[in-house]
Structure formats: structure tokens, C-alpha cells
Design an enzyme around this catalytic site. Structure first.
Site, PDB file in Angstrom:
ATOM      1  N   LYS A  83       0.812  -1.222   0.000  1.00 55.42           N
ATOM      2  CA  LYS A  83       0.000   0.000   0.000  1.00 55.42           C
ATOM      3  C   LYS A  83       0.847   1.276   0.000  1.00 55.42           C
ATOM      4  O   LYS A  83       0.428   2.296  -0.536  1.00 55.42           O
ATOM      5  CB  LYS A  83      -0.971  -0.034   1.180  1.00 55.42           C
ATOM      6  CG  LYS A  83      -1.984  -1.187   1.026  1.00 55.42           C
ATOM      7  CD  LYS A  83      -2.720  -1.469   2.310  1.00 55.42           C
ATOM      8  CE  LYS A  83      -4.129  -0.952   2.236  1.00 55.42           C
ATOM      9  NZ  LYS A  83      -4.830  -1.125   3.525  1.00 55.42           N
ATOM     10  N   GLU A 118      -1.061   6.948   8.682  1.00 57.44           N
ATOM     11  CA  GLU A 118      -1.763   8.014   7.974  1.00 57.44           C
ATOM     12  C   GLU A 118      -2.403   8.929   9.006  1.00 57.44           C
ATOM     13  O   GLU A 118      -2.731   8.490  10.111  1.00 57.44           O
ATOM     14  CB  GLU A 118      -2.889   7.430   7.095  1.00 57.44           C
ATOM     15  CG  GLU A 118      -2.394   6.798   5.825  1.00 57.44           C
ATOM     16  CD  GLU A 118      -3.508   6.157   5.004  1.00 57.44           C
ATOM     17  OE1 GLU A 118      -4.655   6.080   5.485  1.00 57.44           O
ATOM     18  OE2 GLU A 118      -3.207   5.714   3.885  1.00 57.44           O
ATOM     19  N   ARG A 173      -8.885  -6.737  -8.165  1.00 52.22           N
ATOM     20  CA  ARG A 173      -9.768  -7.891  -8.347  1.00 52.22           C
ATOM     21  C   ARG A 173     -11.198  -7.401  -8.498  1.00 52.22           C
ATOM     22  O   ARG A 173     -11.468  -6.206  -8.373  1.00 52.22           O
ATOM     23  CB  ARG A 173      -9.685  -8.774  -7.105  1.00 52.22           C
ATOM     24  CG  ARG A 173      -9.962  -7.930  -5.867  1.00 52.22           C
ATOM     25  CD  ARG A 173     -10.116  -8.724  -4.623  1.00 52.22           C
ATOM     26  NE  ARG A 173      -9.991  -7.885  -3.440  1.00 52.22           N
ATOM     27  CZ  ARG A 173     -10.952  -7.175  -2.901  1.00 52.22           C
ATOM     28  NH1 ARG A 173     -12.164  -7.181  -3.422  1.00 52.22           N
ATOM     29  NH2 ARG A 173     -10.736  -6.441  -1.825  1.00 52.22           N
TER      30      ARG A 173
HETATM   31  P1  ADP Z   1      -8.201  -2.500   4.056  1.00 53.70           P
HETATM   32  O1  ADP Z   1      -7.365  -2.666   2.841  1.00 53.70           O
HETATM   33  O2  ADP Z   1      -7.695  -3.325   5.211  1.00 53.70           O
HETATM   34  O3  ADP Z   1      -9.659  -2.644   3.805  1.00 53.70           O
HETATM   35  P2  ADP Z   1      -8.273   0.401   3.819  1.00 53.70           P
HETATM   36  O4  ADP Z   1      -7.018   1.187   3.765  1.00 53.70           O
HETATM   37  O5  ADP Z   1      -8.987   0.156   2.544  1.00 53.70           O
HETATM   38  O6  ADP Z   1      -7.966  -0.983   4.554  1.00 53.70           O
HETATM   39  O7  ADP Z   1      -9.290   1.097   4.825  1.00 53.70           O
HETATM   40  C1  ADP Z   1     -10.488   0.487   5.229  1.00 53.70           C
HETATM   41  C2  ADP Z   1     -11.351   1.461   6.008  1.00 53.70           C
HETATM   42  O8  ADP Z   1     -10.619   1.989   7.126  1.00 53.70           O
HETATM   43  C3  ADP Z   1     -11.797   2.686   5.248  1.00 53.70           C
HETATM   44  O9  ADP Z   1     -12.951   2.438   4.487  1.00 53.70           O
HETATM   45  C4  ADP Z   1     -12.071   3.654   6.389  1.00 53.70           C
HETATM   46  O10 ADP Z   1     -13.291   3.341   7.030  1.00 53.70           O
HETATM   47  C5  ADP Z   1     -10.980   3.350   7.358  1.00 53.70           C
HETATM   48  N1  ADP Z   1      -9.788   4.193   7.140  1.00 53.70           N
HETATM   49  C6  ADP Z   1      -8.691   3.844   6.429  1.00 53.70           C
HETATM   50  N2  ADP Z   1      -7.783   4.852   6.420  1.00 53.70           N
HETATM   51  C7  ADP Z   1      -8.307   5.859   7.145  1.00 53.70           C
HETATM   52  C8  ADP Z   1      -7.858   7.176   7.513  1.00 53.70           C
HETATM   53  N3  ADP Z   1      -6.668   7.643   7.139  1.00 53.70           N
HETATM   54  N4  ADP Z   1      -8.682   7.939   8.268  1.00 53.70           N
HETATM   55  C9  ADP Z   1      -9.895   7.475   8.667  1.00 53.70           C
HETATM   56  N5  ADP Z   1     -10.373   6.256   8.365  1.00 53.70           N
HETATM   57  C10 ADP Z   1      -9.604   5.431   7.612  1.00 53.70           C
END
Ligand code: ADP
Length: 445
Positions: A116, A201, A291
């Protein structure tokens, strides 16, 4: 064109892919574990091969067994579905080395997207906004603290570099939490993803999760197919998705960003660019899923495009049959995930025998599922029983249609998340579209 394709998956998505193969006149080969002998995907496929015991590591994740099944049945290509091996670049590479086509993007793109931090770096390089975060892996609490100070302090979110599935993320609000959280997260990341790498982040307050679907072929065409709103989540797991979700101006800008990213990555399949959208309307890339998504049917409803068919044809080397100017979003679609979980008992899994079943129907209702009356939901895999997807003229109509469909959905024997969904669909904030990623946990649990 392919003559025969192996589907390296189970459950509703294996069924969905077999439907697409049948409609293309391609023979299908199912694989199954000993626990899935009586599964619908096994019955629907032209051929089926048992690849091991219930434990997924020895069956659905067992690469040598899956390749033997492909060889014995003489397939041309392998479709990984979602989950299991779908985002494993080593699997894609081995599949191609054995002379089969992997139905997905190329392994190099998958490798990059799976990391990522790398994916964010590439997106940033091509001018796509990314959530402010560490550019390098976070190695020590001291380093983490320096970065946190440089971005104006807590809260931050700690994530696994190779993470996915909403697992292993931690929100940190205080310096005391940093060192212990990092050491636990590192161990968890190692055991879940085979890599201890972490990054951080800025934690955004009350963002929405909005993602852009793209389709690309092997001839350099990339088309964006609108967005999906996926903010209704519990523990970072999506529960309900819908499309459309943003105004045309924001859609255009987000689509443009996703297409730019897809081009930079030489993307050649269907894929999803996930973004967080702030209350001010700014959007930031978080990750790329290489995917088919669980929630792909909402896009199929509003665009009229069959994404699985598109994906298979692209893998077979066909050019995309549509261009960006052909795409418009019609009406409103909503999907709910009906899980074998008890919403009254902290969503604990409820495997068991489905004694009675009636699935909803009628105009604008689609059910993607592998369950039937008498089916025993095994305890070994995810708890998704069915996806109910509705399409109607607008959002209020689609909400009413979904309530009507879920009230008709009759299932005896296993508890499901349907009561939760009915409560959600009737919640005033949901009905007014005032939803962010924290909504469910704040207002419904
Ligand atoms: P994964 O790949 O494990 O699903 P993601 O990076 O796609 O993780 O994030 C999944 C969820 O986590 C997002 O939809 C959001 O709800 C929350 N999230 C991720 N990053 C942040 C952030 N920087 N601030 C607030 N919420 C976040």
C-alpha cells in the site's frame, strides 16, 4: 477465446463467475474443499475437482493442488474471484508460468498494488491526492512520533503495509499508545500478511469511503465506471454499498484520478480505486484492489455493464466493447450483504443448516447467492450468505425496494444480518444520505 476456465473460489462469487462463463459459452471447472461437496458452485460447474480438506490453507489456498486441477482438466485460464488467492502476485505468476491465463491484471501491477505504501507513492507521482501519511515504512516509535508532530499531531491510523480486509488497523490518539500498538501491530501483520511492515496516515474524522470502478484491456484502453459509496461499515468491513454517490463534478475528478492511476500502473483488468472523501469534498486515494469487488453488482445495475464478462473478455485479449463516452449512470442501486451472523450478539457467526428458504424477487431485485434450502453453512469460511441488490429510479425508491425485498427474504435455521439492515434502511440519517465510515458504530450499535 477460452474454451474452459477454472474458478479458484467458492460461495456466491464462484456461482457468479460460473454464470458469466456459461453465458460466454465457456466451460467451467469448480474446485472445492471436502466441506463444500454439496455447494452450489460444484453442482453448477461442468467439472469439479476436490482440492483438499476444509482448512482453506490446504484447499482454496493450496496452489499446487489448484494447478494440478487446472492441468488435469485442461483449462485455458484461472479466475481467482475475490479473497483467497485473488490478490496474490505469486499465484498469478505461477499460473502464467504453467501456461494458463490469470484472469486479472499482470503480476507486477498486483505486486505494486499489494504494497500500500508503493501504491500510494505511484499515485502521488502522477498527481493523485493521497491521504497524508508516512512515505517510508514506520520502523520505530521515535520515528513515528517525529512524523506525527510534522503533520500537526494525533489522531493517526496505523496500518499494515501489505494489509487488507480491514484487518490490523489501529487508531492512535495519544503518544502513550504508540510503542505498544506498534509492537502488537507488527506481530499481527507478520502472522496475517507474512510481512511485519507498518505505515501511518493522518486519521480523517468522519470521511466517506467512495471507490471508483475501472475497466481496462490489454490494448491500452481504460474506462471509469462511476463510483460506489461504501461508508456503511462495521470494523472496517462493508455492509451496504450504493451507486451513484457523488455529484457529477466530483465524479469526474475522481474518475480522472483513477484512470490516471490505472494508466500509470499499466492496468489491464477490472479494478477498484478506493478513496476517502472528506465532508469538505476533498478526496484522497487509500488503496487499489486488483480484483472483482464483492459490491460489483451495484455498478452493473447503474451502468448496464457485466463486469465479470468484461473481465474475462479482457483477459482473453479482447478490446473493451465500450468507451468512456458510452458510460452513464442510470437510476440508483443498493446492495446489502446478508451474512450468517447474529446482530443481537455482536455479529457472532451463525453457521448451521438452512431449514427453510425463500429468496425475494420482483422488478429490480437481484440476489447473488450460493445458498439453498437444506444447505449447511460451514463454519470454516466467510459468513456471506447472499447479496441482495436492487435498482430503481432514484435513491428513495431504491431504499423502499430494498426494504420490500428484505421483508420478503425468509430464512429459517441460521440467524442473519437482515434485521440489522432493516433498521439501517429505516434510519433517518441513512435515508437523508448523512453517512460516513463511523456512522454504524456511532448510531446503530
Ligand atoms: P483495508 O485494505 O484493510 O480494507 P483500507 O485502507 O482500505 O484498509 O481502509 C479500510 C477502512 O478503514 C476505510 O474504508 C475507512 O473506514 C478506514 N480508514 C482507512 N484509512 C483511514 C484514515 N486515514 N482515516 C480514517 N479512516 C480510515
Amino acid at each position: 477465446m477460452f474454451k474452459r476456465v477454472l474458478v479458484a473460489n467458492r460461495g456466491e462469487i464462484a456461482v457468479r463467475i460460473i454464470y458469466a462463463l456459461k453465458e460466454l459459452g465457456i466451460e467451467s471447472v469448480a474446485i472445492y474443499s471436502e466441506a463444500d461437496r454439496d455447494s452450489l458452485h460444484v453442482a453448477l460447474a461442468d467439472y469439479a475437482v476436490c482440492v483438499g480438506p476444509a482448512d482453506a490453507r490446504r484447499s482454496y489456498l493450496n496452489i499446487p493442488q489448484i494447478l494440478s486441477a487446472a492441468q488435469v482438466t485442461g483449462v485455458d485460464a484461472i479466475h481467482p474471484g475475490y479473497g483467497f488467492l485473488a490478490e496474490n502476485p505469486d499465484f498469478a505468476r505461477i499460473v502464467e508460468e504453467h501456461g494458463f491465463v490469470f484472469i486479472g491484471p499482470n503480476p507486477e501491477t498486483m505486486e505494486l498494488a499489494g504494497d500500500k505504501l508503493m501504491a500510494k507513492r505511484v499515485m502521488k507521482e502522477v498527481g493523485v491526492p493521497v491521504v497524508p501519511g508516512t512515505e517510508e515504512a514506520t520502523e520505530s516509535p521515535e520515528q513515528a512520533l517525529r512524523w506525527i508532530e510534522s503533520v500537526g499531531g494525533f489522531p493517526v491510523i496505523l496500518k499494515a503495509r501489505m494489509g487488507g480486509g480491514g484487518r490490523g488497523m489501529r487508531i492512535l490518539r495519544d503518544p502513550e499508545e504508540l510503542a505498544p500498538a506498534m509492537s502488537i501491530a507488527r506481530m499481527e501483520a507478520q502472522s496475517a500478511f507474512g510481512d511485519p511492515g507498518l505505515y501511518m496516515e493522518k486519521y480523517l474524522e468522519r470521511p466517506r469511503h467512495v471507490e471508483i470502478q475501472v475497466a481496462a484491456d490489454r490494448h491500452g484502453h481504460v474506462v471509469a465506471l462511476g463510483e460506489r459509496e461504501c461508508s456503511v461499515q462495521r470494523r472496517y468491513q462493508k455492509l451496504l454499498e450504493e451507486s451513484p454517490a457523488v455529484d457529477p463534478d466530483l465524479r469526474e475528478r475522481m474518475q480522472e484520478a483513477a484512470v490516471r492511476g490505472a494508466r500509470a500502473l499499466k492496468y489491464t483488468s477490472v479494478g477498484t480505486f478506493e478513496f476517502l472523501v472528506t465532508p469538505e469534498g476533498d478526496f484522497y486515494f487509500i488503496e487499489l484492489n486488483t480484483r472483482l469487488q464483492v459490491e460489483h453488482p451495484v455498478t452493473e445495475f447503474v451502468t448496464g455493464i457485466d463486469l465479470v464478462r468484461t473481465q474475462i473478455l479482457a483477459a482473453a485479449g479482447e478490446p473493451l466493447p465500450f468507451r468512456q463516452e458510452d458510460i452513464s449512470l442510470k437510476g440508483h442501486a443498493i446492495e446489502v450483504r446478508v451474512n450468517a451472523e447474529d446482530p443481537e450478539n455482536r455479529f457472532a457467526p451463525t453457521p448451521g443448516r438452512i431449514e427453510k428458504l425463500h429468496l425475494p424477487g420482483g422488478p429490480g431485485v437481484r440476489v447473488d447467492s450460493h445458498i439453498y434450502q437444506g444447505y449447511i453453512v460451514p463454519p470454516f469460511y466467510d459468513s456471506l450468505l447472499a447479496k441482495v441488490i436492487v435498482h430503481d429510479e432514484g435513491r428513495p425508491q431504491a431504499i423502499r425496494r430494498m426494504i420490500r425485498a428484505l421483508e420478503e427474504f425468509y430464512i429459517e435455521g441460521v440467524k442473519t444480518t437482515i434485521p440489522f439492515h432493516l433498521k439501517l434502511l429505516q434510519h433517518p440519517a441513512f435515508q437523508e444520505g448523512r453517512v460516513d465510515v463511523g456512522f454504524v458504530e456511532r448510531e446503530l450499535l
